[in-house]
Design a protein around this motif. Structure first.
Motif, PDB file in Angstrom:
ATOM      1  N   ALA A 126       0.832  -1.124   0.043  1.00 13.51           N
ATOM      2  CA  ALA A 126       0.112   0.033   0.175  1.00 13.51           C
ATOM      3  C   ALA A 126       1.008   1.286  -0.017  1.00 13.51           C
ATOM      4  CB  ALA A 126      -0.972  -0.001   1.221  1.00 13.51           C
ATOM      5  N   ALA A 127       0.110   2.347  -0.120  1.00 13.46           N
ATOM      6  CA  ALA A 127       1.007   3.746  -0.135  1.00 13.46           C
ATOM      7  C   ALA A 127       1.671   3.838   0.985  1.00 13.46           C
ATOM      8  CB  ALA A 127      -0.107   4.749  -0.607  1.00 13.46           C
ATOM      9  N   GLY A 128       1.043   3.582   2.077  1.00 13.88           N
ATOM     10  CA  GLY A 128       1.555   4.055   3.430  1.00 13.88           C
ATOM     11  C   GLY A 128       2.432   2.959   4.163  1.00 13.88           C
ATOM     12  N   TYR A 129       3.034   2.002   3.375  1.00 10.01           N
ATOM     13  CA  TYR A 129       3.810   0.913   3.737  1.00 10.01           C
ATOM     14  C   TYR A 129       5.103   1.482   3.865  1.00 10.01           C
ATOM     15  CZ  TYR A 129       6.334  -3.393   3.727  1.00 10.01           C
ATOM     16  OH  TYR A 129       7.402  -4.502   4.314  1.00 10.01           O
ATOM     17  N   SER A 130       5.811   0.870   5.167  1.00 11.75           N
ATOM     18  CA  SER A 130       7.203   1.266   5.388  1.00 11.75           C
ATOM     19  C   SER A 130       8.046   0.120   5.730  1.00 11.75           C
ATOM     20  CB  SER A 130       7.175   2.340   6.669  1.00 11.75           C
ATOM     21  OG  SER A 130       8.571   2.462   7.040  1.00 11.75           O
ATOM     22  N   ASN A 131       8.852  -0.065   4.573  1.00 12.68           N
ATOM     23  CA  ASN A 131       9.834  -1.302   5.107  1.00 12.68           C
ATOM     24  C   ASN A 131      10.827  -1.040   6.276  1.00 12.68           C
ATOM     25  OD1 ASN A 131      11.406   0.431   3.733  1.00 12.68           O
ATOM     26  ND2 ASN A 131      11.993  -0.623   2.120  1.00 12.68           N
ATOM     27  N   THR A 132      10.895   0.260   6.522  1.00  8.46           N
ATOM     28  CA  THR A 132      11.859   0.669   7.545  1.00  8.46           C
ATOM     29  C   THR A 132      11.355   0.011   9.076  1.00  8.46           C
ATOM     30  OG1 THR A 132      12.778   2.401   6.487  1.00  8.46           O
ATOM     31  CG2 THR A 132      13.074   2.292   8.968  1.00  8.46           C
ATOM     32  N   ARG A 133       9.813   0.285   9.165  1.00 11.52           N
ATOM     33  CA  ARG A 133       9.264  -0.166  10.360  1.00 11.52           C
ATOM     34  C   ARG A 133       9.055  -1.613  10.414  1.00 11.52           C
ATOM     35  NH1 ARG A 133       3.050   1.741  12.050  1.00 11.52           N
ATOM     36  NH2 ARG A 133       3.108   0.522  14.013  1.00 11.52           N
ATOM     37  N   GLU A 134       8.880  -2.254   9.287  1.00 13.87           N
ATOM     38  CA  GLU A 134       8.724  -3.588   9.498  1.00 13.87           C
ATOM     39  C   GLU A 134      10.190  -4.431   9.706  1.00 13.87           C
ATOM     40  OE1 GLU A 134       6.175  -5.670   8.967  1.00 13.87           O
ATOM     41  OE2 GLU A 134       4.977  -4.149   8.581  1.00 13.87           O
ATOM     42  N   LEU A 135      11.216  -3.985   9.058  1.00 13.27           N
ATOM     43  CA  LEU A 135      12.381  -4.292   9.389  1.00 13.27           C
ATOM     44  C   LEU A 135      12.877  -4.039  10.831  1.00 13.27           C
ATOM     45  CD1 LEU A 135      15.148  -5.312   8.423  1.00 13.27           C
ATOM     46  CD2 LEU A 135      16.003  -3.083   7.860  1.00 13.27           C
ATOM     47  N   GLY A 136      12.606  -2.838  11.427  1.00  7.51           N
ATOM     48  CA  GLY A 136      12.971  -2.584  13.005  1.00  7.51           C
ATOM     49  C   GLY A 136      12.031  -3.616  13.741  1.00  7.51           C
ATOM     50  N   GLU A 137      10.807  -3.914  13.415  1.00  4.34           N
ATOM     51  CA  GLU A 137      10.325  -4.941  14.323  1.00  4.34           C
ATOM     52  C   GLU A 137      10.689  -6.221  14.380  1.00  4.34           C
ATOM     53  OE1 GLU A 137       6.068  -4.946  13.054  1.00  4.34           O
ATOM     54  OE2 GLU A 137       5.732  -2.840  13.991  1.00  4.34           O
ATOM     55  N   LEU A 139      13.790  -6.688  13.742  1.00  4.34           N
ATOM     56  CA  LEU A 139      15.277  -7.020  14.039  1.00  4.34           C
ATOM     57  C   LEU A 139      15.425  -6.987  15.567  1.00  4.34           C
ATOM     58  CD1 LEU A 139      18.175  -6.694  13.180  1.00  4.34           C
ATOM     59  CD2 LEU A 139      18.035  -4.160  13.060  1.00  4.34           C
ATOM     60  N   TYR A 140      14.537  -6.057  16.228  1.00  8.01           N
ATOM     61  CA  TYR A 140      14.551  -5.680  17.480  1.00  8.01           C
ATOM     62  C   TYR A 140      13.642  -6.638  18.282  1.00  8.01           C
ATOM     63  CZ  TYR A 140      17.281  -1.700  16.397  1.00  8.01           C
ATOM     64  OH  TYR A 140      18.395  -0.934  15.862  1.00  8.01           O
ATOM     65  N   THR A 141      12.975  -7.589  17.860  1.00  9.96           N
ATOM     66  CA  THR A 141      12.191  -8.472  18.569  1.00  9.96           C
ATOM     67  C   THR A 141      12.490 -10.048  18.099  1.00  9.96           C
ATOM     68  OG1 THR A 141      10.467  -8.532  16.609  1.00  9.96           O
ATOM     69  CG2 THR A 141      10.068  -6.914  18.302  1.00  9.96           C
ATOM     70  N   THR A 142      12.436 -10.325  17.087  1.00  5.51           N
ATOM     71  CA  THR A 142      13.071 -11.802  16.832  1.00  5.51           C
ATOM     72  C   THR A 142      14.549 -11.980  16.434  1.00  5.51           C
ATOM     73  OG1 THR A 142      10.977 -11.870  15.274  1.00  5.51           O
ATOM     74  CG2 THR A 142      12.475 -13.732  14.960  1.00  5.51           C
ATOM     75  N   TYR A 143      15.097 -10.994  16.226  1.00  3.08           N
ATOM     76  CA  TYR A 143      16.716 -11.484  15.781  1.00  3.08           C
ATOM     77  C   TYR A 143      17.390 -10.336  16.848  1.00  3.08           C
ATOM     78  CZ  TYR A 143      14.438 -13.672  11.694  1.00  3.08           C
ATOM     79  OH  TYR A 143      14.270 -14.490  10.881  1.00  3.08           O
ATOM     80  N   VAL A 144      17.074  -9.881  18.021  1.00  3.33           N
ATOM     81  CA  VAL A 144      17.646  -9.134  18.739  1.00  3.33           C
ATOM     82  C   VAL A 144      18.985  -9.580  19.353  1.00  3.33           C
ATOM     83  CG1 VAL A 144      16.607  -9.904  20.931  1.00  3.33           C
ATOM     84  CG2 VAL A 144      17.464  -7.461  20.801  1.00  3.33           C
ATOM     85  N   TYR A 145      19.026 -10.860  19.774  1.00  3.42           N
ATOM     86  CA  TYR A 145      20.349 -11.494  20.102  1.00  3.42           C
ATOM     87  C   TYR A 145      21.447 -11.554  19.103  1.00  3.42           C
ATOM     88  CZ  TYR A 145      17.965 -12.739  24.437  1.00  3.42           C
ATOM     89  OH  TYR A 145      17.364 -12.622  25.697  1.00  3.42           O
ATOM     90  N   PRO A 146      20.895 -12.090  17.813  1.00  2.00           N
ATOM     91  CA  PRO A 146      21.887 -11.874  16.506  1.00  2.00           C
ATOM     92  C   PRO A 146      22.417 -10.541  16.483  1.00  2.00           C
ATOM     93  CG  PRO A 146      20.453 -13.511  16.142  1.00  2.00           C
ATOM     94  CD  PRO A 146      19.956 -12.650  17.420  1.00  2.00           C
TER      95      PRO A 146
END
Length: 212
Positions: A126-137, A139-146
């Motif tokens: 969609a027009a308001g989609y942000s891959n930066t926000r998806e990547l941050g979620e 990176l800092y939740t599922t892959y925080v230890y790596p």
């Protein structure tokens, strides 16, 4: 072939060429410059894959900061290029075998896990989609230890690079700012008294002593 496909294959070929030159060129400065070209090519590939944030971060962080640090470290280290050229032929057979094994492993991984039938084209967002926000979620939740482990490894690499540049070298000159501040006047200036030389009779005076 569309323009997007042409750009993907072009930048992918440039990336492979630059990566090969990084490990084969003998001059460390040229290898670092080829690594910069590889980073730029990887950023362009990520743009074609709709990963604009990763592409921008790769250019700003790695090319703009990390590679500048690498270049300074390479130029400050006393690297003997003649010694590197002498040892290149000795390790060439072992390196060739390892390179062939890596190519075979990459080919098997691409053929088995990354086939076009398994991974289709990404759907339009969609027009308001942000891959930066998806990547941050992710990176800092599922892959925080790596992520933290990778940051620690980079910190160790920076400390090791600084330790290599600060080592003592025979015959090297180092500046001690604290010692310069504590220096006294008699340590910087020495007044020497000399007796005037007796000029023999009849010898003409020097040019600077002659009256104008």
């Amino acid at each position: 072939m569309t323009f997007l496909q042409f750009a993907f294959y072009f930048f992918s070929a440039t990336l492979i060429f630059a990566a090969a030159m990084v490990v084969t060129v003998r001059n460390p400065v040229k290898a670092a410059l080829f690594l910069v070209l590889a980073f730029f090519s990887a950023a362009c590939v990520w743009i074609t894959l709709q990963a604009e944030f990763l592409a921008i971060v790769l250019v700003l962080v790695y090319v703009g900061a990390v590679m500048v640090l690498f270049l300074f470290v390479v130029m400050m280290l006393d690297i003997d290029l003649a010694e590197l050229r002498a040892g290149f032929a000795r390790y060439l057979p072992v390196g060739s075998v390892i390179a062939v094994l890596l190519v075979v492993e990459i080919a098997l991984a691409l053929a088995g896990s990354f086939s076009p039938q398994r991974f289709a084209n990404p759907p339009a967002q969609a027009a308001g989609y942000s891959n930066t926000r998806e990547l941050g979620e992710q990176l800092y939740t599922t892959y925080v230890y790596p992520f933290e482990i990778a940051a620690f490894i980079l910190l160790v690499a920076i400390v090791a690079a600084i330790a290599l540049t600060m080592r003592e070298r025979p015959g090297g000159k180092r500046i001690d700012p604290a010692g310069q501040v504590r220096t006294r006047r008699d340590q910087r200036l020495r007044i020497v008294k000399m007796k005037p030389a007796n000029r023999p009779t009849g010898q003409p005076a020097d040019r600077e002593d002659q009256p104008s």
